[in-house]
Design a protein around this motif. Structure first.
Motif, PDB file in Angstrom:
ATOM      1  N   GLU A   7       0.845  -1.195   0.000  1.00  0.00           N
ATOM      2  CA  GLU A   7       0.000   0.000   0.000  1.00  0.00           C
ATOM      3  C   GLU A   7       0.884   1.251   0.000  1.00  0.00           C
ATOM      4  OE1 GLU A   7      -2.080  -3.351   2.115  1.00  0.00           O
ATOM      5  OE2 GLU A   7      -0.118  -2.390   2.264  1.00  0.00           O
ATOM      6  N   GLN A   8       0.438   2.292  -0.706  1.00  0.00           N
ATOM      7  CA  GLN A   8       1.277   3.475  -0.858  1.00  0.00           C
ATOM      8  C   GLN A   8       1.359   4.329   0.405  1.00  0.00           C
ATOM      9  OE1 GLN A   8       3.360   4.151  -3.132  1.00  0.00           O
ATOM     10  NE2 GLN A   8       2.785   2.552  -4.589  1.00  0.00           N
ATOM     11  N   PHE A   9       0.497   4.104   1.381  1.00  0.00           N
ATOM     12  CA  PHE A   9       0.598   4.903   2.611  1.00  0.00           C
ATOM     13  C   PHE A   9       1.694   4.385   3.543  1.00  0.00           C
ATOM     14  CE2 PHE A   9      -2.665   1.697   3.686  1.00  0.00           C
ATOM     15  CZ  PHE A   9      -2.161   1.184   4.872  1.00  0.00           C
ATOM     16  N   ARG A  10       2.290   3.266   3.205  1.00  0.00           N
ATOM     17  CA  ARG A  10       3.285   2.674   4.103  1.00  0.00           C
ATOM     18  C   ARG A  10       4.670   3.274   3.855  1.00  0.00           C
ATOM     19  NH1 ARG A  10       2.633  -3.616   3.478  1.00  0.00           N
ATOM     20  NH2 ARG A  10       4.526  -3.535   4.763  1.00  0.00           N
ATOM     21  N   PRO A  11       5.391   3.599   4.922  1.00  0.00           N
ATOM     22  CA  PRO A  11       6.710   4.221   4.762  1.00  0.00           C
ATOM     23  C   PRO A  11       7.797   3.186   4.509  1.00  0.00           C
ATOM     24  CG  PRO A  11       6.189   4.007   7.083  1.00  0.00           C
ATOM     25  CD  PRO A  11       4.983   3.501   6.324  1.00  0.00           C
ATOM     26  N   ILE A  12       8.934   3.650   4.042  1.00  0.00           N
ATOM     27  CA  ILE A  12      10.149   2.842   3.974  1.00  0.00           C
ATOM     28  C   ILE A  12      11.180   3.484   4.890  1.00  0.00           C
ATOM     29  CG2 ILE A  12       9.791   1.787   1.714  1.00  0.00           C
ATOM     30  CD1 ILE A  12      11.362   4.040   0.444  1.00  0.00           C
ATOM     31  N   ALA A  13      12.171   2.711   5.244  1.00  0.00           N
ATOM     32  CA  ALA A  13      13.039   3.107   6.354  1.00  0.00           C
ATOM     33  C   ALA A  13      14.461   3.404   5.894  1.00  0.00           C
ATOM     34  CB  ALA A  13      13.059   2.005   7.412  1.00  0.00           C
ATOM     35  N   PRO A  14      15.183   4.213   6.680  1.00  0.00           N
ATOM     36  CA  PRO A  14      16.584   4.493   6.367  1.00  0.00           C
ATOM     37  C   PRO A  14      17.542   3.724   7.276  1.00  0.00           C
ATOM     38  CG  PRO A  14      15.739   6.200   7.798  1.00  0.00           C
ATOM     39  CD  PRO A  14      14.641   5.175   7.653  1.00  0.00           C
ATOM     40  N   MET A  15      18.724   3.422   6.745  1.00  0.00           N
ATOM     41  CA  MET A  15      19.818   2.980   7.596  1.00  0.00           C
ATOM     42  C   MET A  15      20.898   4.061   7.564  1.00  0.00           C
ATOM     43  SD  MET A  15      22.004   0.109   5.484  1.00  0.00           S
ATOM     44  CE  MET A  15      20.870  -1.201   5.844  1.00  0.00           C
ATOM     45  N   VAL A  16      21.589   4.209   8.680  1.00  0.00           N
ATOM     46  CA  VAL A  16      22.548   5.301   8.841  1.00  0.00           C
ATOM     47  C   VAL A  16      23.624   4.847   9.811  1.00  0.00           C
ATOM     48  CG1 VAL A  16      21.161   6.337  10.707  1.00  0.00           C
ATOM     49  CG2 VAL A  16      22.774   7.762   9.428  1.00  0.00           C
ATOM     50  N   LEU A  17      24.859   5.301   9.596  1.00  0.00           N
ATOM     51  CA  LEU A  17      25.921   4.996  10.536  1.00  0.00           C
ATOM     52  C   LEU A  17      25.590   5.569  11.907  1.00  0.00           C
ATOM     53  CD1 LEU A  17      29.031   5.607   8.285  1.00  0.00           C
ATOM     54  CD2 LEU A  17      28.391   3.432   9.338  1.00  0.00           C
ATOM     55  N   THR A  18      25.902   4.827  12.943  1.00  0.00           N
ATOM     56  CA  THR A  18      25.560   5.251  14.301  1.00  0.00           C
ATOM     57  C   THR A  18      26.097   6.638  14.609  1.00  0.00           C
ATOM     58  OG1 THR A  18      25.564   2.944  15.029  1.00  0.00           O
ATOM     59  CG2 THR A  18      25.710   4.618  16.742  1.00  0.00           C
ATOM     60  N   GLU A  19      27.323   6.923  14.184  1.00  0.00           N
ATOM     61  CA  GLU A  19      27.935   8.213  14.530  1.00  0.00           C
ATOM     62  C   GLU A  19      27.329   9.378  13.757  1.00  0.00           C
ATOM     63  OE1 GLU A  19      30.997   6.243  11.652  1.00  0.00           O
ATOM     64  OE2 GLU A  19      29.535   5.614  13.179  1.00  0.00           O
ATOM     65  N   ARG A  20      26.652   9.102  12.645  1.00  0.00           N
ATOM     66  CA  ARG A  20      26.011  10.171  11.874  1.00  0.00           C
ATOM     67  C   ARG A  20      24.547  10.363  12.250  1.00  0.00           C
ATOM     68  NH1 ARG A  20      28.341  11.767   7.017  1.00  0.00           N
ATOM     69  NH2 ARG A  20      26.936  13.538   7.338  1.00  0.00           N
ATOM     70  N   ALA A  21      23.950   9.373  12.910  1.00  0.00           N
ATOM     71  CA  ALA A  21      22.511   9.406  13.187  1.00  0.00           C
ATOM     72  C   ALA A  21      22.047  10.658  13.916  1.00  0.00           C
ATOM     73  CB  ALA A  21      22.103   8.151  13.961  1.00  0.00           C
ATOM     74  N   PRO A  22      22.746  11.153  14.951  1.00  0.00           N
ATOM     75  CA  PRO A  22      22.240  12.332  15.660  1.00  0.00           C
ATOM     76  C   PRO A  22      22.136  13.587  14.799  1.00  0.00           C
ATOM     77  CG  PRO A  22      23.863  11.172  16.989  1.00  0.00           C
ATOM     78  CD  PRO A  22      23.926  10.576  15.619  1.00  0.00           C
ATOM     79  N   GLU A  23      22.848  13.636  13.686  1.00  0.00           N
ATOM     80  CA  GLU A  23      22.749  14.788  12.788  1.00  0.00           C
ATOM     81  C   GLU A  23      21.386  14.843  12.107  1.00  0.00           C
ATOM     82  OE1 GLU A  23      25.901  14.924   9.898  1.00  0.00           O
ATOM     83  OE2 GLU A  23      27.205  13.732  11.199  1.00  0.00           O
ATOM     84  N   LEU A  24      20.809  13.679  11.866  1.00  0.00           N
ATOM     85  CA  LEU A  24      19.589  13.584  11.068  1.00  0.00           C
ATOM     86  C   LEU A  24      18.348  13.261  11.880  1.00  0.00           C
ATOM     87  CD1 LEU A  24      22.108  12.709   9.150  1.00  0.00           C
ATOM     88  CD2 LEU A  24      20.346  11.740   7.696  1.00  0.00           C
ATOM     89  N   PHE A  25      18.522  12.545  12.997  1.00  0.00           N
ATOM     90  CA  PHE A  25      17.368  11.975  13.674  1.00  0.00           C
ATOM     91  C   PHE A  25      17.407  12.257  15.171  1.00  0.00           C
ATOM     92  CE2 PHE A  25      18.595   9.146  10.116  1.00  0.00           C
ATOM     93  CZ  PHE A  25      17.485   9.341   9.303  1.00  0.00           C
ATOM     94  N   GLY A  26      16.237  12.545  15.724  1.00  0.00           N
ATOM     95  CA  GLY A  26      16.140  12.851  17.143  1.00  0.00           C
ATOM     96  C   GLY A  26      14.993  12.120  17.813  1.00  0.00           C
ATOM     97  N   ARG A  27      14.893  12.315  19.116  1.00  0.00           N
ATOM     98  CA  ARG A  27      13.857  11.799  20.011  1.00  0.00           C
ATOM     99  C   ARG A  27      13.995  10.317  20.307  1.00  0.00           C
ATOM    100  NH1 ARG A  27       7.915  10.541  19.934  1.00  0.00           N
ATOM    101  NH2 ARG A  27       8.056  10.611  17.673  1.00  0.00           N
ATOM    102  N   GLY A  28      14.069   9.457  19.316  1.00  0.00           N
ATOM    103  CA  GLY A  28      14.223   8.033  19.577  1.00  0.00           C
ATOM    104  C   GLY A  28      15.629   7.704  20.051  1.00  0.00           C
ATOM    105  N   PRO A  29      15.800   6.530  20.649  1.00  0.00           N
ATOM    106  CA  PRO A  29      17.119   6.151  21.160  1.00  0.00           C
ATOM    107  C   PRO A  29      18.127   5.887  20.044  1.00  0.00           C
ATOM    108  CG  PRO A  29      15.575   4.334  21.403  1.00  0.00           C
ATOM    109  CD  PRO A  29      14.773   5.509  20.947  1.00  0.00           C
ATOM    110  N   ILE A  30      19.354   6.260  20.290  1.00  0.00           N
ATOM    111  CA  ILE A  30      20.478   5.990  19.401  1.00  0.00           C
ATOM    112  C   ILE A  30      21.598   5.420  20.253  1.00  0.00           C
ATOM    113  CG2 ILE A  30      22.240   7.015  17.894  1.00  0.00           C
ATOM    114  CD1 ILE A  30      20.146   9.111  17.077  1.00  0.00           C
TER     115      ILE A  30
END
Length: 544
Positions: free
Chosen positions: A418-441
């Motif tokens: 279904e088109q309403f469903r998202p797809i996910a990103p993978m990211v290096l642990t050390e770069r994650a805080p630059e792009l993503f917040g709130r959830g645990p890293i």
């Protein structure tokens, strides 16, 4: 002690092998049978055992069936209370009979296993062990919740010196999982399998009926009550393929938010009872990554860990770990979710030769894959041992460019979703805080959602859900060096430190598990480049 764990009563049949407290192997039967979820969760399928998964676990451990000391089943049939609502009326006795006879069924499939002792582990004890004993921080609080076990739907407790202490259990018919299953079915999806679609749909509307569900779903002392729900009151029943209405999304949002609120209240109660800093979670409800993030962000615990195979498949592992711990063995945490089948280079080359497809071995695989991704090609990625659990974590994945918004629709078309469903990103642990917040890293198992930073949302639109979140997987450079090099090389070409990661499968099929599965999926889908270990197969017409 050599312990074979078995889950077979409901859905997602699976097997796991624990030897002297170490997790050796774990796999779901669906990866061998190629039947999604292994079987239907109905009473008359409860006799089916995960015989191929179990046989493989023994081979991986280098032992025979006759070498097994204990077979641990993740269901205790004597705990079923036929007087409770929430069971299968008219059929529950059949399920119980099959569960009681599970050791006999398994002996037929695995000659020699009759020498092993059989242990029935209560369903939620098995869930609890899969979390609390597999988590990386030792003794901790534990919360499990799902549709149902024998007669309960939730357990709250803690591990003390490696042993489970139960503080509360919720008796049927009250069940957060069964409520969510009913909603899933009402919205036209497959019950006990498509609940994640409801979670995705919930982001498209406001919880317009939250006050109603606050009355219907109430938290008691270490438990909850769920009143009978007439779903038609808020939205018409939807048949598969029917138009999705705003009313459906508002209903999904209302139930989703109430679920989050109830779980938060339960975790606060559990924290007050235990004083623990760490919480481990399992059960189908623990696959709700939106709720998990609220628990991690707003709840009282310093750290939250969720079993990667949080659904019923994980109870095979949990049953084995529970027996090991109760027997006095020192149980060691899981080192990762890559507990399934793996294939050597010679095996992969032999499969490619047998398929008579042209393939090559690039001098620098990471650079080759990064170049393909930078050209906006879809890559089928098959590396190492398969993941245990429902998430693709860089071993059986489809990879793509996150910078093109159209890749969401493109990948959903490839996978028949279904088109309403998202797809996910993978990211290096050390770069994650630059792009993503709130959830645990770090977040290596893709079991939490994270807010995407405003300045990145337009740069990686393919992986940003409608509510501005993404369900990320962080990649540890030391644990996954090849994948880290792909991310580095892609970032050098595009300036984007993340790639799309979604499961390597098509609609209604399990994730690919062996090379033949991957070749078949590649041949039937518009995937541009297939990576099997060190080898690559290009779709004809795709430029080099």
């Amino acid at each position: 002690m050599r312990i074979l764990g078995i889950n077979s009563v409901f859905h997602d049949p699976a097997a796991a092998l624990v030897v002297d407290g170490d997790v050796v192997a774990a796999a779901e039967e669906e990866r061998f049978s190629r039947r999604k979820h292994g079987k239907q969760p109905v009473p008359f399928s409860a006799w089916e055992q995960p015989e191929r998964a179990a046989a493989w676990c023994l081979r991986e451990g280098g032992i025979s069936a006759a070498d097994v000391d204990v077979v641990a089943f993740s269901y205790e049939p004597t705990l079923v209370d036929n007087g409770l609502d929430g069971l299968d009326p008219g059929w529950e006795d059949l399920r119980t009979t099959y569960a009681e006879r599970a050791p006999r069924f398994l002996r037929t499939a695995l000659p020699g296993i009759e020498h092993a002792r059989s242990r029935f582990v209560p369903h939620h004890y098995a869930h609890a062990a899969s979390a609390g004993l597999a988590a990386p921080f030792g003794d901790c609080a534990v919360l499990t919740a799902d549709g149902r076990g024998e007669s309960t739907s939730m357990l709250a407790g803690e591990y003390r010196y490696g042993k489970l202490e139960v503080h509360a259990q919720q008796r049927l018919p009250h069940s957060l999982g069964l409520m969510y299953e009913e909603l899933t079915e009402h919205l036209g999806f497959h019950r006990a399998g498509d609940e994640y679609k409801v979670m995705a749909l919930a982001a498209y509307a406001k919880p317009a009926h939250l006050s109603d569900f606050a009355e219907l779903v109430r938290v008691a002392d270490g438990g909850f009550t769920v009143a009978p729900i007439d779903w038609e009151r808020w939205a018409p029943r939807r048949r598969p393929g029917d138009e999705m209405l705003t009313a459906h999304a508002e209903l999904a949002a209302s139930v989703q938010v109430r679920l989050e609120e109830v779980l938060l209240e339960l975790t606060r109660w559990l924290h007050d009872r235990t004083g623990r800093r760490h919480l481990a979670m399992a059960g189908g409800i623990a696959l709700n990554c939106v709720a998990n993030t609220r628990i991690a962000d707003e709840g009282p615990f310093d750290e939250v860990w969720v079993q990667p195979a949080a659904g019923d498949a994980g109870t095979a592992l949990g049953a084995a770990l529970h027996v090991a711990a109760e027997s006095g063995e020192a149980v060691r945490p899981m080192s990762g979710a890559d507990l399934g089948r793996g294939f050597g280079e010679a095996e992969l080359a032999a499969k490619l030769d047998a398929a008579r497809v042209p393939y090559e071995r690039p001098d620098d695989l990471a650079e080759e894959v990064a170049e393909s991704l930078a050209r906006d090609e879809i890559v089928g990625w098959f590396q190492g041992r398969a993941e245990f659990g429902p998430r693709a974590l860089g071993h059986r994945s489809l990879l793509a460019h996150p910078g093109h918004a159209g890749n969401l629709e493109r990948l959903n078309d490839v996978k028949g979703r279904e088109q309403f469903r998202p797809i996910a990103p993978m990211v290096l642990t050390e770069r994650a805080p630059e792009l993503f917040g709130r959830g645990p890293i770090p977040s290596p198992y893709m079991l939490f959602v994270h807010d995407v930073a405003e300045e990145w949302r337009d740069r990686i639109p393919a992986v940003v859900h409608v509510d501005g979140t993404a369900r990320i997987q962080t990649v540890d450079r030391n644990r996954e060096p090849l994948l880290a090099r792909v991310l580095d090389a892609f970032a050098a070409r595009t300036g984007l430190p993340t790639v799309v990661n979604t499961s390597f499968n098509t609609a209604g099929r399990p994730m690919v598990d062996d090379p033949v599965d991957a070749l078949e999926c590649f041949g039937a889908s518009p995937i541009d480049l297939l990576v099997l270990g060190p080898f690559v197969v290009r779709r004809p017409g795709v430029r080099r």
